[in-house]
Structure formats: structure tokens, C-alpha cells
Design an enzyme around this catalytic site. Structure first.
Site, PDB file in Angstrom:
ATOM      1  N   ASP A 137     -13.488   0.401 -10.151  1.00 55.27           N
ATOM      2  CA  ASP A 137     -12.189   0.176 -10.797  1.00 55.27           C
ATOM      3  C   ASP A 137     -11.909   1.328 -11.756  1.00 55.27           C
ATOM      4  O   ASP A 137     -12.831   2.021 -12.201  1.00 55.27           O
ATOM      5  CB  ASP A 137     -12.169  -1.151 -11.558  1.00 55.27           C
ATOM      6  CG  ASP A 137     -10.780  -1.418 -12.135  1.00 55.27           C
ATOM      7  OD1 ASP A 137      -9.812  -1.428 -11.355  1.00 55.27           O
ATOM      8  OD2 ASP A 137     -10.647  -1.576 -13.361  1.00 55.27           O
ATOM      9  N   SER A 138     -10.633   1.486 -12.098  1.00 51.88           N
ATOM     10  CA  SER A 138     -10.260   2.539 -13.044  1.00 51.88           C
ATOM     11  C   SER A 138     -10.808   2.239 -14.440  1.00 51.88           C
ATOM     12  O   SER A 138     -10.861   3.126 -15.281  1.00 51.88           O
ATOM     13  CB  SER A 138      -8.736   2.672 -13.093  1.00 51.88           C
ATOM     14  OG  SER A 138      -8.159   1.429 -13.450  1.00 51.88           O
ATOM     15  N   TYR A 192      -5.022   4.606 -14.265  1.00 52.55           N
ATOM     16  CA  TYR A 192      -4.712   5.314 -13.023  1.00 52.55           C
ATOM     17  C   TYR A 192      -3.241   5.085 -12.630  1.00 52.55           C
ATOM     18  O   TYR A 192      -2.640   5.896 -11.935  1.00 52.55           O
ATOM     19  CB  TYR A 192      -5.593   4.791 -11.876  1.00 52.55           C
ATOM     20  CG  TYR A 192      -6.981   5.388 -11.785  1.00 52.55           C
ATOM     21  CD1 TYR A 192      -7.640   5.918 -12.894  1.00 52.55           C
ATOM     22  CD2 TYR A 192      -7.655   5.400 -10.565  1.00 52.55           C
ATOM     23  CE1 TYR A 192      -8.923   6.442 -12.782  1.00 52.55           C
ATOM     24  CE2 TYR A 192      -8.928   5.924 -10.437  1.00 52.55           C
ATOM     25  CZ  TYR A 192      -9.563   6.446 -11.550  1.00 52.55           C
ATOM     26  OH  TYR A 192     -10.832   6.962 -11.428  1.00 52.55           O
ATOM     27  N   GLY A 193      -2.729   3.944 -13.066  1.00 47.60           N
ATOM     28  CA  GLY A 193      -1.404   3.495 -12.603  1.00 47.60           C
ATOM     29  C   GLY A 193      -0.261   4.422 -12.912  1.00 47.60           C
ATOM     30  O   GLY A 193       0.786   4.359 -12.274  1.00 47.60           O
ATOM     31  N   CYS A 245      -9.566  -1.783  -7.816  1.00 43.77           N
ATOM     32  CA  CYS A 245      -8.348  -1.255  -8.438  1.00 43.77           C
ATOM     33  C   CYS A 245      -7.227  -1.186  -7.390  1.00 43.77           C
ATOM     34  O   CYS A 245      -7.375  -0.519  -6.358  1.00 43.77           O
ATOM     35  CB  CYS A 245      -8.657   0.146  -8.974  1.00 43.77           C
ATOM     36  SG  CYS A 245      -7.259   0.971  -9.708  1.00 43.77           S
ATOM     37  N   ASN A 246      -6.131  -1.880  -7.670  1.00 43.35           N
ATOM     38  CA  ASN A 246      -5.004  -1.884  -6.717  1.00 43.35           C
ATOM     39  C   ASN A 246      -4.425  -0.480  -6.531  1.00 43.35           C
ATOM     40  O   ASN A 246      -4.077  -0.087  -5.424  1.00 43.35           O
ATOM     41  CB  ASN A 246      -3.881  -2.792  -7.239  1.00 43.35           C
ATOM     42  CG  ASN A 246      -4.206  -4.257  -7.098  1.00 43.35           C
ATOM     43  OD1 ASN A 246      -3.687  -4.935  -6.227  1.00 43.35           O
ATOM     44  ND2 ASN A 246      -5.069  -4.768  -7.949  1.00 43.35           N
ATOM     45  N   THR A 247      -4.352   0.259  -7.643  1.00 38.48           N
ATOM     46  CA  THR A 247      -3.775   1.595  -7.584  1.00 38.48           C
ATOM     47  C   THR A 247      -4.629   2.495  -6.687  1.00 38.48           C
ATOM     48  O   THR A 247      -4.116   3.184  -5.802  1.00 38.48           O
ATOM     49  CB  THR A 247      -3.682   2.184  -9.008  1.00 38.48           C
ATOM     50  OG1 THR A 247      -2.977   1.258  -9.834  1.00 38.48           O
ATOM     51  CG2 THR A 247      -2.990   3.504  -9.020  1.00 38.48           C
ATOM     52  N   GLU A 292      -5.342  -5.814 -22.151  1.00 38.14           N
ATOM     53  CA  GLU A 292      -6.455  -5.149 -22.842  1.00 38.14           C
ATOM     54  C   GLU A 292      -6.469  -5.461 -24.341  1.00 38.14           C
ATOM     55  O   GLU A 292      -7.489  -5.306 -24.996  1.00 38.14           O
ATOM     56  CB  GLU A 292      -6.416  -3.635 -22.583  1.00 38.14           C
ATOM     57  CG  GLU A 292      -6.716  -3.347 -21.129  1.00 38.14           C
ATOM     58  CD  GLU A 292      -7.006  -1.888 -20.832  1.00 38.14           C
ATOM     59  OE1 GLU A 292      -7.146  -1.100 -21.760  1.00 38.14           O
ATOM     60  OE2 GLU A 292      -7.104  -1.566 -19.624  1.00 38.14           O
ATOM     61  N   CYS A 331      -2.200  -6.063  -9.473  1.00 38.55           N
ATOM     62  CA  CYS A 331      -2.907  -5.218 -10.441  1.00 38.55           C
ATOM     63  C   CYS A 331      -4.041  -6.050 -11.017  1.00 38.55           C
ATOM     64  O   CYS A 331      -3.865  -7.251 -11.288  1.00 38.55           O
ATOM     65  CB  CYS A 331      -1.940  -4.769 -11.538  1.00 38.55           C
ATOM     66  SG  CYS A 331      -2.767  -3.915 -12.898  1.00 38.55           S
ATOM     67  N   THR A 332      -5.172  -5.402 -11.202  1.00 33.57           N
ATOM     68  CA  THR A 332      -6.372  -6.116 -11.671  1.00 33.57           C
ATOM     69  C   THR A 332      -6.173  -6.853 -12.996  1.00 33.57           C
ATOM     70  O   THR A 332      -6.826  -7.853 -13.259  1.00 33.57           O
ATOM     71  CB  THR A 332      -7.497  -5.092 -11.892  1.00 33.57           C
ATOM     72  OG1 THR A 332      -6.966  -4.002 -12.666  1.00 33.57           O
ATOM     73  CG2 THR A 332      -8.064  -4.605 -10.598  1.00 33.57           C
ATOM     74  N   HIS A 333      -5.276  -6.329 -13.853  1.00 38.36           N
ATOM     75  CA  HIS A 333      -5.105  -6.906 -15.193  1.00 38.36           C
ATOM     76  C   HIS A 333      -4.240  -8.162 -15.218  1.00 38.36           C
ATOM     77  O   HIS A 333      -4.301  -8.937 -16.153  1.00 38.36           O
ATOM     78  CB  HIS A 333      -4.442  -5.883 -16.124  1.00 38.36           C
ATOM     79  CG  HIS A 333      -5.325  -4.746 -16.516  1.00 38.36           C
ATOM     80  ND1 HIS A 333      -5.898  -3.908 -15.603  1.00 38.36           N
ATOM     81  CD2 HIS A 333      -5.729  -4.322 -17.745  1.00 38.36           C
ATOM     82  CE1 HIS A 333      -6.607  -2.988 -16.243  1.00 38.36           C
ATOM     83  NE2 HIS A 333      -6.521  -3.226 -17.536  1.00 38.36           N
TER      84      HIS A 333
HETATM   85  N1  DGL Z   1      -6.872  -1.144 -12.181  1.00 41.05           N
HETATM   86  C1  DGL Z   1      -5.469  -0.789 -12.116  1.00 41.05           C
HETATM   87  C2  DGL Z   1      -4.815  -1.509 -10.935  1.00 41.05           C
HETATM   88  O1  DGL Z   1      -5.277  -2.523 -10.481  1.00 41.05           O
HETATM   89  C3  DGL Z   1      -4.743  -1.105 -13.407  1.00 41.05           C
HETATM   90  C4  DGL Z   1      -5.130  -0.236 -14.574  1.00 41.05           C
HETATM   91  C5  DGL Z   1      -4.797   1.239 -14.396  1.00 41.05           C
HETATM   92  O2  DGL Z   1      -3.599   1.609 -14.309  1.00 41.05           O
HETATM   93  O3  DGL Z   1      -5.751   2.012 -14.336  1.00 41.05           O
HETATM   94  O4  DGL Z   1      -3.825  -1.056 -10.440  1.00 41.05           O
END
Ligand code: DGL
Length: 290
Positions: free
Chosen positions: A28-29, A60-61, A91-93, A171, A204-206
């Protein structure tokens, strides 16, 4: 069976059991992938996990496709070098843009991203074929959810919305209350005025951290899909298929964490995401210079 065949078969069995005992890599990011880890640990309680959070480079987004691919490949290289039996791109991104290059790079390793399982779960859940996807700007730009949903269900309509502030809210531990509600209104009200999605994907993971707030704004009749559950089911099926699943209830699996920035900050945010604190000895700082 002659001696040689017997010996080869024994070697294969030993190699397989060595593989089974290896951890599953999760990339994950940063901290968001912990929502995926939590679900995986519930579904695969005897597996060990090696989690990589690229905390020095998140988010990363908001980054470009090339940068995301570059960072993701570097991080996954470290996981592969440490020896993992499968790789989950939580991480979805990163899943949206870097999955094809990872699959090409490691053709023999089962690699699962979160987009396809989430897209399939949304199609199954939706009755009217109108699906909303909430994600980071890079995931929305990549259009991966839309592409997969429409490839599998051509009549479906997909409405994507980038919600970057949700990442910061999660966060900061701002899960419920006036501030997250006002931000969720800001992102979702215009979408709900124009369209009638009956299903919403947390792309998105969050975003699972903000589930209650999001549900409050979209209403109880909208079904919310969290790709973590669908991803966990997919990896379980993959492990069974490759005969790599650790299902012997010997001992509860453990997780070791690699982070690229100060472990203390990761620990702080992890408390919101996992609802428990992480002891120092499970955390390791890794130098991940690009
Ligand atoms: N982990 C990223 C996602 O799921 C979210 C956080 C980021 O932008 O790094 O897209």
C-alpha cells in the site's frame, strides 16, 4: 514409480510446503492498506503477512501515472526479494495503474489488485445498474473501475467522484461528526442530485474508516461495497487454486510491517485503522530510495 520419479515428487512436496509457509505480501502507499489487512486476517487467520507501506511517498492518489508505477514497482520488488507467496496490491491507486506491469514482471506469482474484485462485487450488489465510485483523483483519472464494470455489465452506468479530503480525515481519526459530514455532503450531494446510484464503491483504502458518515449522507437504501472483502475472497480462492493456502490451525498468523518513513507516525495512524496499537518489534524501516 521409479527412484528418480519418487525423488522428484518428494522435492516438489518439500518445495510446496516451503512456499505455503511464506507470508502474503501486501503493498500500500501507506496506512490505508491496513483496512484490507484487517479483512484478510479475518478471512485467512493462519496466514502470515508482510505489509509494505510507502509512507515516505504517500499520497499516491495525487501523483502521475508514471510516478505511481515507478514507486509501486520498487516497493513490490522489495516484497518479492523478501520472499512472498502471493502479492496483494491493497492500494486502489496503485492497482488502477500499476497492476499490468507487476503481472508482467512476476508472471509466476499470484498478484491480486483490489479493483476487479470490488467492481465485480458492485455489479452483483446493484439492482438498477447505477454505480457510484468514490476514489482518489488518480484512480478516477485511470477509470479502472468504470472500465471493468462496463466490460462485465455493458448497461451499467458508473459515476466516479474523487474525494481526496477523505484520506486526510481518516488519517486524523475524524470518522464521524460535523467536519467529515460537511465534507461528505460537499462531495456527494451534487452526485446524488444528478444520479440515482443504488450501489456505491469505496474505491480507496481509507474510505471504509468513514463508512458511517458516508452511509448517513447517501442513505440506508444505498448499498456500500468495500473492495477489501471481495479481494480477500479472491486471494483465498487463488491460494486454494495454487495449493498455497495455510489452513492448518497451528498458530495464529502474524504480520510484519515495512515502512519507508518514521515508524512512529505509522503506529499513530494504525491505531485508528486497526483499533489497536502496533508493538515496536513488528515495525521495520526500509530504505526505499528511488
Ligand atoms: N491507498 C490509496 C488508495 O487506495 C489512498 C492513499 C493515497 O493516495 O496514497 O487509493
Amino acid at each position: 514409480m521409479n527412484y528418480l520419479e519418487h525423488k522428484n515428487q518428494s522435492i516438489e512436496i518439500v518445495e510446496k510446503s516451503k512456499q505455503i509457509n511464506k507470508p502474503i505480501g501486501i503493498f500500500d502507499s501507506g496506512v490505508g492498506g491496513l483496512t484490507v489487512l484487517k479483512t484478510l486476517q479475518a478471512i485467512l487467520p493462519y496466514e502470515d503477512f508482510l505489509y509494505f507501506g510507502d509512507t515516505a511517498r504517500l499520497p499516491y492518489g495525487s501523483k502521475s501515472e508514471n510516478t505511481i508505477i515507478h514507486y509501486t514497482r520498487r516497493a513490490c520488488h522489495i516484497l518479492v526479494q523478501r520472499g512472498v507467496k502471493a502479492l496483494i496490491i491493497a492500494c486502489n491507486t496503485a492497482s488502477s495503474v500499476a497492476l499490468p506491469s507487476l503481472i508482467a514482471e512476476y508472471p509466476h506469482l499470484p498478484i491480486i489488485g483490489v479493483i476487479e474484485p470490488g467492481a465485480k462485487a458492485a455489479i452483483q450488489a446493484s439492482l438498477n445498474g447505477q454505480i457510484a465510485v468514490l476514489a482518489t483523483a488518480a484512480t478516477v483519472r485511470a477509470g479502472a473501475y468504470q472500465r471493468i464494470i462496463q466490460a462485465l455489465h455493458p448497461q451499467a452506468q458508473v459515476f466516479s467522484k474523487a474525494c481526496p479530503l477523505f484520506v486526510a480525515l481518516a488519517e486524523e481519526g475524524l470518522e464521524e461528526g460535523k467536519i467529515p459530514e460537511a465534507i461528505a455532503e460537499h462531495y456527494l450531494r451534487p452526485l446524488l442530485k444528478q444520479h440515482q446510484p443504488d450501489t456505491l464503491v469505496l474505491g480507496c483504502t481509507h474510505f471504509p474508516i468513514l463508512l458511517k458518515t458516508i452511509q448517513k449522507i447517501v442513505g440506508e437504501t444505498t448499498l456500500i461495497v468495500d473492495s477489501a472483502h471481495a479481494t480477500a475472497d479472491t486471494i483465498k480462492a487463488e491460494l486454494i487454486h495454487h495449493r498455497l493456502i495455510q489452513d492448518t490451525p497451528l498458530q495464529k498468523g502474524y504480520c510484519h510491517f515495512l515502512v519507508t518513513d518514521a515508524p512512529k507516525e505509522f503506529q499513530r495512524v494504525a491505531t485508528y485503522f486497526l483499533k489497536q496499537s502496533l508493538p515496536d518489534h513488528v515495525l521495520e524501516w526500509v530504505d526505499h530510495v528511488c
